[in-house]
Design an enzyme around this catalytic site. Structure first.
Site, mmCIF file in Angstrom:
data_model
loop_
_atom_site.group_PDB
_atom_site.id
_atom_site.type_symbol
_atom_site.label_atom_id
_atom_site.label_comp_id
_atom_site.label_asym_id
_atom_site.label_seq_id
_atom_site.Cartn_x
_atom_site.Cartn_y
_atom_site.Cartn_z
ATOM 1 N N GLU A 15 42.072 32.082 54.052
ATOM 2 C CA GLU A 15 43.364 32.434 53.611
ATOM 3 C C GLU A 15 44.683 31.947 53.729
ATOM 4 O O GLU A 15 44.872 31.630 54.778
ATOM 5 C CB GLU A 15 43.375 34.100 54.274
ATOM 6 C CG GLU A 15 43.554 35.473 53.467
ATOM 7 C CD GLU A 15 42.439 35.491 52.252
ATOM 8 O OE1 GLU A 15 42.573 35.246 51.261
ATOM 9 O OE2 GLU A 15 41.247 35.949 52.924
ATOM 10 N N HIS A 16 45.302 31.864 52.676
ATOM 11 C CA HIS A 16 46.588 31.221 52.587
ATOM 12 C C HIS A 16 46.574 29.627 52.727
ATOM 13 O O HIS A 16 47.468 28.952 53.099
ATOM 14 C CB HIS A 16 47.784 31.682 53.511
ATOM 15 C CG HIS A 16 48.044 33.188 53.154
ATOM 16 N ND1 HIS A 16 49.167 33.225 52.521
ATOM 17 C CD2 HIS A 16 47.559 34.307 53.345
ATOM 18 C CE1 HIS A 16 49.414 34.450 52.219
ATOM 19 N NE2 HIS A 16 48.492 35.235 52.773
ATOM 20 N N SER A 107 41.684 40.656 43.639
ATOM 21 C CA SER A 107 42.136 39.984 42.786
ATOM 22 C C SER A 107 42.021 40.468 41.210
ATOM 23 O O SER A 107 41.377 39.878 40.198
ATOM 24 C CB SER A 107 41.205 38.790 42.621
ATOM 25 O OG SER A 107 42.098 37.646 41.823
ATOM 26 N N GLU A 141 49.753 33.009 35.681
ATOM 27 C CA GLU A 141 50.116 33.928 36.615
ATOM 28 C C GLU A 141 51.429 33.108 37.331
ATOM 29 O O GLU A 141 52.405 34.005 38.031
ATOM 30 C CB GLU A 141 48.894 33.768 37.931
ATOM 31 C CG GLU A 141 47.760 34.771 37.580
ATOM 32 C CD GLU A 141 47.480 35.561 38.602
ATOM 33 O OE1 GLU A 141 48.296 36.133 39.354
ATOM 34 O OE2 GLU A 141 46.257 35.637 38.985
ATOM 35 N N ASP A 153 41.742 32.306 43.151
ATOM 36 C CA ASP A 153 41.112 33.586 42.473
ATOM 37 C C ASP A 153 40.614 33.289 41.134
ATOM 38 O O ASP A 153 39.502 33.788 40.649
ATOM 39 C CB ASP A 153 42.226 34.660 42.288
ATOM 40 C CG ASP A 153 42.810 35.040 43.738
ATOM 41 O OD1 ASP A 153 42.176 34.918 44.745
ATOM 42 O OD2 ASP A 153 43.782 35.789 43.527
#
Length: 363
Positions: A15-16, A107, A141, A153
């Site tokens: 994550e991140h 997502s 995006e 994603d």
């Protein structure tokens, strides 16, 4: 008429790390978005079966694009950017139909944009290769919508494979399928949709991205991916801002967890990944500080119910939690989570199991 489906995703771990040029390990879900394209239009028409009104705009590039918001910007953004790149996009009607829960961190936006890009490419016969398709989905995006996502994603929505997670190197965008044989191990991924709101484009996500970039600048590296775990203590000592130190510690240790989990899965040691899931959550809670009470309650309840490991998945501040649970204990674990939410006064969560599915495909 052309129709393509693209799935949502669960991030098993990582994550991140994506916008820090690091590593992630997501898989594609059964739920997703279907985009259907026809030429029965005078201009560009975008319609969602989940929304009451269609959005119709004149053909243009991004600089001349009208101010439309929400889901339609993901659809029309594809057409705006293709126009800017010299493609003569004719009048089109694009209808999208999604069953990905919005705001859950699964997502829904990537499923939307990937289904539209694949359908437009097919319908117009553009012949975009996999890398060009991925680049376009990410640009939509980032540039057309303004969401500072890192591309994970879209990669898994496009390249996912049933029965596998996708190890993604977010610097090179190279990917490799890694086996995740849940049934063979007698395990299940139990997903808890906490129903706490989840948004990627809010200020908190952007602030952490900017903080990571500033920390990399101060450390003199291209991205935090370039800080080795063995050098972490030295790197933290060189930073004088506690917030930046926390961000760095999370990203560096999370990258290490991703790679170790991929190694374990390659070695058919699925039952051993649980502690890494739990350590990831602790890092997101204590260092990156992106969890909320509903999320932490779900993780604690899953541990109490006997999960091998549990963590929040997604960008944070709400969304979903995953637990690696013995298949025979899924129902009981769900009951423990529901009781914990009721005791805390939270809305009842939604629970379901998830297993890796294939990525984007004709529908």
């Amino acid at each position: 008429m052309t129709r393509w489906f693209a799935p949502g995703r669960i991030n098993l771990i990582g994550e991140h790390t994506d916008y820090n040029d690091g590593f992630v390990l997501p898989f594609a879900l059964e739920v997703g978005c279907t985009a259907t394209i026809s030429g029965r239009a005078e201009d560009w028409s975008a319609r969602s079966l989940q929304e009451p009104d269609a959005v119709v705009v004149r053909r243009s590039g991004l600089s001349d694009a009208p101010e439309v918001a929400g889901w339609s910007r993901y659809v029309l953004g594809v057409l705006w950017l293709l126009t800017d790149r010299g493609v003569d996009v004719p009048p089109l009607e694009i209808v999208v139909d999604s069953d990905v829960p919005t705001g859950a961190g699964l997502s829904s936006s990537a499923a939307l944009v990937c289904s539209v890009v694949r359908a437009v490419d097919d319908h117009l016969g553009l012949g975009l290769d996999d890398d060009a398709v991925f680049a376009l989905t990410r640009d939509v995006e980032n540039d057309a919508v303004g969401a500072p996502t890192g591309g994970m994603d879209q990669l898994v929505s496009l390249r996912g494979r049933a029965g596998h997670v996708l190890l993604c190197d977010m610097r090179s965008h190279a990917t490799r399928s890694v086996p995740l044989d849940l049934a063979g191990a007698g395990l299940a991924v139990l997903v808890v949709d906490t129903r706490a709101p989840h948004q990627h484009s809010d200020g908190e996500y952007g602030a952490r991205r900017r903080g990571c970039e500033e920390a990399a600048r101060q450390l003199g590296v291209p991205a935090l991916r370039d800080v080795a775990e063995d050098d972490l203590a030295d790197a933290l000592a060189r930073l004088h801002d506690d917030e930046l130190r926390r961000y760095v510690r999370h990203v560096v240790t999370e990258d290490a967890r991703v790679l170790e989990m991929a190694r374990l899965l390659d070695a058919d040691a699925l039952a051993e990944i649980g502690p890494h899931l739990s350590a990831s959550h602790a890092s997101m809670r204590d260092d990156f500080r992106i969890t909320v009470p509903e999320v932490d309650t779900a993780v604690d309840a899953l541990h109490q119910a006997g999960a091998l490991g549990a963590r929040m998945t997604g960008g944070g501040f709400g969304g979903c939690v995953i637990g690696l649970v013995p298949e025979r204990d899924v129902a009981a674990a769900g009951d423990v989570v529901r009781r914990a939410f009721a005791d805390a006064g939270f809305n009842e969560p939604a629970l379901f199991t998830a297993a890796p599915q294939d990525g984007a495909r004709p529908a």
